[in-house]
Design an enzyme around this catalytic site. Structure first.
Site, PDB file in Angstrom:
ATOM      1  N   SER B   8      27.553  72.849 -24.602  1.00  0.00           N
ATOM      2  CA  SER B   8      26.623  72.551 -23.517  1.00  0.00           C
ATOM      3  C   SER B   8      25.269  73.207 -23.755  1.00  0.00           C
ATOM      4  O   SER B   8      25.164  74.207 -24.463  1.00  0.00           O
ATOM      5  CB  SER B   8      27.213  73.058 -22.191  1.00  0.00           C
ATOM      6  N   HIS B   9      24.262  72.695 -23.096  1.00  0.00           N
ATOM      7  CA  HIS B   9      22.928  73.294 -23.155  1.00  0.00           C
ATOM      8  C   HIS B   9      22.914  74.607 -22.377  1.00  0.00           C
ATOM      9  O   HIS B   9      21.988  75.404 -22.527  1.00  0.00           O
ATOM     10  CB  HIS B   9      21.886  72.360 -22.535  1.00  0.00           C
ATOM     11  N   SER B  10      23.895  74.765 -21.491  1.00  0.00           N
ATOM     12  CA  SER B  10      23.902  75.949 -20.643  1.00  0.00           C
ATOM     13  C   SER B  10      25.142  76.786 -20.905  1.00  0.00           C
ATOM     14  O   SER B  10      26.258  76.279 -20.881  1.00  0.00           O
ATOM     15  CB  SER B  10      23.853  75.506 -19.173  1.00  0.00           C
TER      16      SER B  10
END
Lengths: 88, 130
Positions: B8-10
């Site tokens: 994920s980007h986060s």
């Protein structure tokens, strides 16, 4: 075919954890297992479908199992459901 | 057991999905989260994903589930970096949260790589409201 209706006892009903457990229990047998509640159906091999039927405390759940070991699996699932998925 | 990587980007998203998934599998899992950049900021890091793949692999292959488009790009770079390894890596195309949940449960009951990928893909069609 083994069928039965159960009233869920635990507060959260068929939420994530019991749904995963139902998938695991059902996977040991070569049966077609369907849960039905709130007008929705879920095959016990899909954890997401089981959670999506949104069965909570006091929801009436209809279980139907078809396959060679249907009796055995039915008894196992019946106990698990009647024990409120060992929650609360 | 088939390994699973949450890309994920986060970091918070990846960790949150990891928490949910492992709550359902219990300790019997090979899930590794790979979210955010090295410094914790938003973004995807191919090296992080590469390390996650190596970590998740138990010899039966690894399924990667990504959130948005560029996570797929970083994952492909990570896979290129692993070219010399003999790990079978597949990016499964499904929603990251629901896909990981479905994959995690299947992997924990001994599903094959293809079955875990199928679980992620099946998550595309499950409706929550009718």
């Amino acid at each position: 075919m083994k069928q039965g209706t159960f009233k869920l006892k635990n507060r959260l009903g068929i939420h994530a954890r019991p749904a995963a457990e139902i998938v695991k229990m059902s996977s040991k047998y070569n049966c077609k297992v369907v849960f039905e509640a709130n007008g929705k159906k879920a095959e016990a091999k899909s954890v997401l479908m089981l959670i999506a039927i949104g069965a909570k405390k006091d929801t009436e759940v209809f279980l139907s199992i078809e396959g060679k070991d249907e009796q055995l699996l039915f008894e196992e699932l019946a106990e698990y459901i009647n024990k409120g998925f060992y929650e609360d | 057991m088939v390994g699973i990587v949450i890309a994920s980007h986060s970091r918070k998203v990846a960790e949150g999905i990891y928490d949910l998934a492992t709550q359902m599998t219990g300790s019997n899992h090979s899930i590794v989260q790979a979210g955010g950049m090295d410094d914790g900021s938003i973004g995807t890091d191919a090296i992080l994903i590469q390390q996650a793949i190596l970590s998740a692999d138990q010899g039966e292959g690894v399924v990667i589930i990504a959130d948005l488009g560029s996570a797929v790009l970083s994952t492909q770079t990570a896979m290129e970096l692993l070219e010399n390894e003999t790990i079978k890596v597949v990016i499964a195309d499904g929603p990251i949260l629901e896909g990981t949940i479905a994959a995690a449960v299947q992997a924990s009951i001994g599903a094959t790589l293809d079955e875990v990928v199928e679980a992620v893909e099946s998550a595309r069609d499950v409706l929550k409201l009718i």
